[in-house]
Write a protein that holds these residues in place. Structure first.
Motif, PDB file in Angstrom:
ATOM      1  N   TYR A  39      67.294   1.392 -23.311  1.00  0.00           N
ATOM      2  CA  TYR A  39      67.664  -0.022 -23.388  1.00  0.00           C
ATOM      3  C   TYR A  39      66.493  -0.955 -23.088  1.00  0.00           C
ATOM      4  N   ASN A  40      65.417  -0.427 -22.558  1.00  0.00           N
ATOM      5  CA  ASN A  40      64.274  -1.262 -22.139  1.00  0.00           C
ATOM      6  C   ASN A  40      62.975  -0.789 -22.794  1.00  0.00           C
ATOM      7  N   ASP A  41      63.041  -0.514 -24.081  1.00  0.00           N
ATOM      8  CA  ASP A  41      61.934   0.091 -24.812  1.00  0.00           C
ATOM      9  C   ASP A  41      61.180  -0.923 -25.670  1.00  0.00           C
ATOM     10  N   VAL A  42      59.871  -0.893 -25.562  1.00  0.00           N
ATOM     11  CA  VAL A  42      58.985  -1.573 -26.503  1.00  0.00           C
ATOM     12  C   VAL A  42      58.210  -0.452 -27.176  1.00  0.00           C
ATOM     13  N   ASP A  43      58.562  -0.167 -28.408  1.00  0.00           N
ATOM     14  CA  ASP A  43      57.987   0.935 -29.180  1.00  0.00           C
ATOM     15  C   ASP A  43      56.793   0.368 -29.947  1.00  0.00           C
ATOM     16  N   ALA A  44      55.596   0.820 -29.644  1.00  0.00           N
ATOM     17  CA  ALA A  44      54.389   0.161 -30.147  1.00  0.00           C
ATOM     18  C   ALA A  44      53.522   1.060 -31.014  1.00  0.00           C
ATOM     19  N   SER A  45      52.808   0.423 -31.937  1.00  0.00           N
ATOM     20  CA  SER A  45      51.882   1.123 -32.832  1.00  0.00           C
ATOM     21  C   SER A  45      50.676   1.646 -32.050  1.00  0.00           C
ATOM     22  N   PRO A  46      49.958   2.609 -32.633  1.00  0.00           N
ATOM     23  CA  PRO A  46      48.723   3.086 -31.999  1.00  0.00           C
ATOM     24  C   PRO A  46      47.727   1.950 -31.724  1.00  0.00           C
ATOM     25  N   ALA A  47      47.703   0.920 -32.563  1.00  0.00           N
ATOM     26  CA  ALA A  47      46.783  -0.202 -32.351  1.00  0.00           C
ATOM     27  C   ALA A  47      47.086  -0.942 -31.050  1.00  0.00           C
ATOM     28  N   VAL A  48      48.364  -1.078 -30.702  1.00  0.00           N
ATOM     29  CA  VAL A  48      48.747  -1.730 -29.442  1.00  0.00           C
ATOM     30  C   VAL A  48      48.276  -0.877 -28.274  1.00  0.00           C
ATOM     31  N   TRP A  49      48.502   0.430 -28.363  1.00  0.00           N
ATOM     32  CA  TRP A  49      48.060   1.332 -27.305  1.00  0.00           C
ATOM     33  C   TRP A  49      46.538   1.241 -27.122  1.00  0.00           C
ATOM     34  N   LYS A  50      45.814   1.213 -28.227  1.00  0.00           N
ATOM     35  CA  LYS A  50      44.352   1.130 -28.169  1.00  0.00           C
ATOM     36  C   LYS A  50      43.916  -0.191 -27.530  1.00  0.00           C
ATOM     37  N   ALA A  51      44.559  -1.291 -27.914  1.00  0.00           N
ATOM     38  CA  ALA A  51      44.208  -2.605 -27.363  1.00  0.00           C
ATOM     39  C   ALA A  51      44.455  -2.669 -25.850  1.00  0.00           C
ATOM     40  N   LEU A  52      45.438  -1.907 -25.375  1.00  0.00           N
ATOM     41  CA  LEU A  52      45.711  -1.854 -23.937  1.00  0.00           C
ATOM     42  C   LEU A  52      44.851  -0.810 -23.221  1.00  0.00           C
ATOM     43  N   GLY A  53      44.011  -0.107 -23.975  1.00  0.00           N
ATOM     44  CA  GLY A  53      43.140   0.904 -23.379  1.00  0.00           C
ATOM     45  C   GLY A  53      43.892   2.140 -22.926  1.00  0.00           C
ATOM     46  N   LEU A  54      45.008   2.439 -23.596  1.00  0.00           N
ATOM     47  CA  LEU A  54      45.826   3.593 -23.228  1.00  0.00           C
ATOM     48  C   LEU A  54      45.576   4.762 -24.167  1.00  0.00           C
ATOM     49  N   LYS A  55      45.645   5.954 -23.626  1.00  0.00           N
ATOM     50  CA  LYS A  55      45.527   7.159 -24.443  1.00  0.00           C
ATOM     51  C   LYS A  55      46.896   7.485 -25.022  1.00  0.00           C
ATOM     52  N   GLU A  56      46.916   7.801 -26.319  1.00  0.00           N
ATOM     53  CA  GLU A  56      48.175   8.108 -26.990  1.00  0.00           C
ATOM     54  C   GLU A  56      48.905   9.282 -26.337  1.00  0.00           C
ATOM     55  N   GLU A  57      48.165  10.211 -25.753  1.00  0.00           N
ATOM     56  CA  GLU A  57      48.772  11.389 -25.136  1.00  0.00           C
ATOM     57  C   GLU A  57      49.655  11.016 -23.950  1.00  0.00           C
ATOM     58  N   THR A  58      49.458   9.821 -23.381  1.00  0.00           N
ATOM     59  CA  THR A  58      50.245   9.376 -22.238  1.00  0.00           C
ATOM     60  C   THR A  58      51.725   9.341 -22.602  1.00  0.00           C
ATOM     61  N   GLY A  59      52.035   8.885 -23.817  1.00  0.00           N
ATOM     62  CA  GLY A  59      53.406   8.918 -24.337  1.00  0.00           C
ATOM     63  C   GLY A  59      54.309   7.788 -23.900  1.00  0.00           C
ATOM     64  N   VAL A  60      54.382   7.517 -22.600  1.00  0.00           N
ATOM     65  CA  VAL A  60      55.229   6.460 -22.048  1.00  0.00           C
ATOM     66  C   VAL A  60      54.443   5.757 -20.959  1.00  0.00           C
ATOM     67  N   PHE A  61      54.516   4.395 -20.939  1.00  0.00           N
ATOM     68  CA  PHE A  61      53.747   3.641 -19.951  1.00  0.00           C
ATOM     69  C   PHE A  61      54.543   2.410 -19.540  1.00  0.00           C
ATOM     70  N   LYS A  62      54.560   2.106 -18.239  1.00  0.00           N
ATOM     71  CA  LYS A  62      55.268   0.919 -17.733  1.00  0.00           C
ATOM     72  C   LYS A  62      54.452  -0.331 -18.053  1.00  0.00           C
ATOM     73  N   ILE A  63      55.138  -1.328 -18.626  1.00  0.00           N
ATOM     74  CA  ILE A  63      54.496  -2.589 -19.015  1.00  0.00           C
ATOM     75  C   ILE A  63      55.407  -3.754 -18.650  1.00  0.00           C
ATOM     76  N   THR A  64      54.912  -4.949 -18.915  1.00  0.00           N
ATOM     77  CA  THR A  64      55.771  -6.122 -18.933  1.00  0.00           C
ATOM     78  C   THR A  64      55.521  -6.829 -20.258  1.00  0.00           C
ATOM     79  N   TRP A  65      56.484  -7.630 -20.706  1.00  0.00           N
ATOM     80  CA  TRP A  65      56.305  -8.368 -21.941  1.00  0.00           C
ATOM     81  C   TRP A  65      56.947  -9.742 -21.819  1.00  0.00           C
ATOM     82  N   SER A  66      56.520 -10.652 -22.681  1.00  0.00           N
ATOM     83  CA  SER A  66      57.083 -11.995 -22.696  1.00  0.00           C
ATOM     84  C   SER A  66      56.937 -12.598 -24.081  1.00  0.00           C
ATOM     85  N   ASP A  67      57.722 -13.652 -24.342  1.00  0.00           N
ATOM     86  CA  ASP A  67      57.553 -14.425 -25.568  1.00  0.00           C
ATOM     87  C   ASP A  67      56.194 -15.097 -25.532  1.00  0.00           C
ATOM     88  N   VAL A  68      55.722 -15.482 -26.697  1.00  0.00           N
ATOM     89  CA  VAL A  68      54.453 -16.239 -26.762  1.00  0.00           C
ATOM     90  C   VAL A  68      54.787 -17.678 -27.067  1.00  0.00           C
TER      91      VAL A  68
END
Length: 179
Positions: A150-179
């Protein structure tokens, strides 16, 4: 979409949480396991959610979520074309899918809107192009994967790369907001 094997009850918000709306009976199939996709198992009961936790107000506040990895390309682990624009997207695009309740936030669709994702000490803007379905799954349209959390933000590899995350991590805690 959906089948007679799911059971639904009234969904509700309780103190900022989203309660289970029902269960979907799993059906296995040809599941693309890229990006660590979890595939449905025959007969397993998967929780369904028709809601997502409330988004923190004001819209500039940061709403907690989990970031998952998804390819929105043709043949990728995202299943079919994206819900918002009925097309596939390259892995180099900054795009996301929101859980069912968030995609239809307060009766308004978040389709094609930009959100800010904060994680790993970085922030990135991404376009909402799809639904991470929290109600239906275990079919070809959903890559034979169970319904999303219910609390999923499913993101492209480009989003993961921009956040400096390794794809192998699989799941990562984030926050999000409207722009």
């Amino acid at each position: 979409m959906g089948s007679s094997t799911n059971v639904t009850t009234e969904s509700s918000h309780s103190r900022g949480r989203c309660n289970i709306s029902g269960f979907l009976l799993g059906k296995s199939g040809d599941c693309n396991r890229d990006h660590g996709s979890v595939c449905c198992k025959d007969g397993h009961r998967y929780p369904q959610f028709r809601c997502s936790p409330p988004v923190l107000a004001p819209v500039s506040a940061n709403t907690p979520a989990i970031l998952t990895l998804n390819s929105f390309t043709r043949g990728g682990d995202g299943g079919g074309k994206s819900f918002c624009d009925n097309r596939f997207h390259k892995d180099t695009e900054l795009v996301v899918a929101l859980s069912t309740g968030w995609l239809r936030l307060d009766g308004k669709r978040m389709c094609n809107k930009m959100i800010r994702i904060n994680g790993n000490g970085r922030a990135v803007l991404a376009k909402v192009i799809d639904e991470c379905d929290s109600v239906y799954g275990c079919d070809a349209e959903h890559n034979f994967e169970p319904p999303c959390a219910y609390n999923d933000v499913d993101a492209s590899p480009a989003v993961w790369k921009a956040l400096g995350l390794k794809e192998e991590t699989g799941v990562f805690k984030i926050t999000w907001s409207d722009v």
